[in-house]
Design a protein around this motif. Structure first.
Motif, short mmCIF file in Angstrom:
data_model
loop_
_atom_site.label_atom_id
_atom_site.label_comp_id
_atom_site.label_asym_id
_atom_site.label_seq_id
_atom_site.Cartn_x
_atom_site.Cartn_y
_atom_site.Cartn_z
N HIS A 89 -24.94 -8.81 10.87
CA HIS A 89 -26.24 -8.83 11.55
C HIS A 89 -27.30 -8.03 10.80
O HIS A 89 -28.46 -8.43 10.76
CB HIS A 89 -26.10 -8.33 12.99
N ALA A 90 -26.92 -6.92 10.22
CA ALA A 90 -27.89 -6.10 9.47
C ALA A 90 -28.42 -6.87 8.26
O ALA A 90 -29.62 -6.85 7.98
CB ALA A 90 -27.26 -4.78 9.04
N ALA A 91 -27.53 -7.55 7.56
CA ALA A 91 -27.96 -8.33 6.40
C ALA A 91 -28.88 -9.47 6.81
O ALA A 91 -29.90 -9.72 6.16
CB ALA A 91 -26.75 -8.88 5.64
N ILE A 92 -28.55 -10.14 7.90
CA ILE A 92 -29.38 -11.25 8.36
C ILE A 92 -30.75 -10.76 8.81
O ILE A 92 -31.78 -11.35 8.46
CB ILE A 92 -28.66 -12.02 9.49
N GLU A 93 -30.79 -9.65 9.55
CA GLU A 93 -32.07 -9.10 9.99
C GLU A 93 -32.92 -8.65 8.80
O GLU A 93 -34.13 -8.84 8.78
CB GLU A 93 -31.85 -7.95 10.96
N THR A 94 -32.28 -8.06 7.80
CA THR A 94 -33.01 -7.61 6.61
C THR A 94 -33.54 -8.81 5.83
O THR A 94 -34.68 -8.81 5.37
CB THR A 94 -32.11 -6.73 5.72
N TYR A 95 -32.71 -9.84 5.72
CA TYR A 95 -33.16 -11.07 5.06
C TYR A 95 -34.39 -11.64 5.78
O TYR A 95 -35.38 -12.01 5.15
CB TYR A 95 -32.03 -12.11 5.02
N GLU A 96 -34.33 -11.70 7.10
CA GLU A 96 -35.46 -12.24 7.87
C GLU A 96 -36.72 -11.40 7.67
O GLU A 96 -37.82 -11.94 7.60
CB GLU A 96 -35.08 -12.32 9.35
#
Length: 96
Positions: free
Chosen positions: A25-32
């Motif tokens: 989730h952290a990687a996805i939120e950072t990507y977004e």
């Protein structure tokens, strides 16, 4: 974020991690976050990625003007490789 080159570098680096770890989730939120920076602060849209033996080649529209850049694979994959080598340091925490 100052330069478009820096923004693209950060976006691509975290995109590689987020794509490889869809439950991170952290990687996805950072990507977004970086995706929105590219769109809102720089006017970048329609990014396409082609990977060859040496580089990630990006083509994109910058305020509707076609542009291209490239990054060495070893530079972009460094974060993902670190996570793979030491997964115990990069645990996936559940969203609250």
């Amino acid at each position: 974020m100052n330069s478009i080159q820096d923004a693209l570098y950060n976006w691509l680096t975290i995109k590689i991690v987020a794509d490889a770890r869809p439950d991170d989730h952290a990687a996805i939120e950072t990507y977004e976050l970086f995706d929105q920076i590219l769109i809102k602060e720089h006017g970048v849209t329609d990014i396409k990625i082609i990977k060859d033996d040496t580089f990630y080649h990006l083509s994109y529209l910058l305020q509707d003007e076609p542009k291209k850049t490239r990054f060495p694979i070893e530079l972009i994959d460094i974060m993902y490789n670190q996570i793979e080598q030491e997964p115990e340091k990069y645990k996936n925490y559940q969203k609250k």
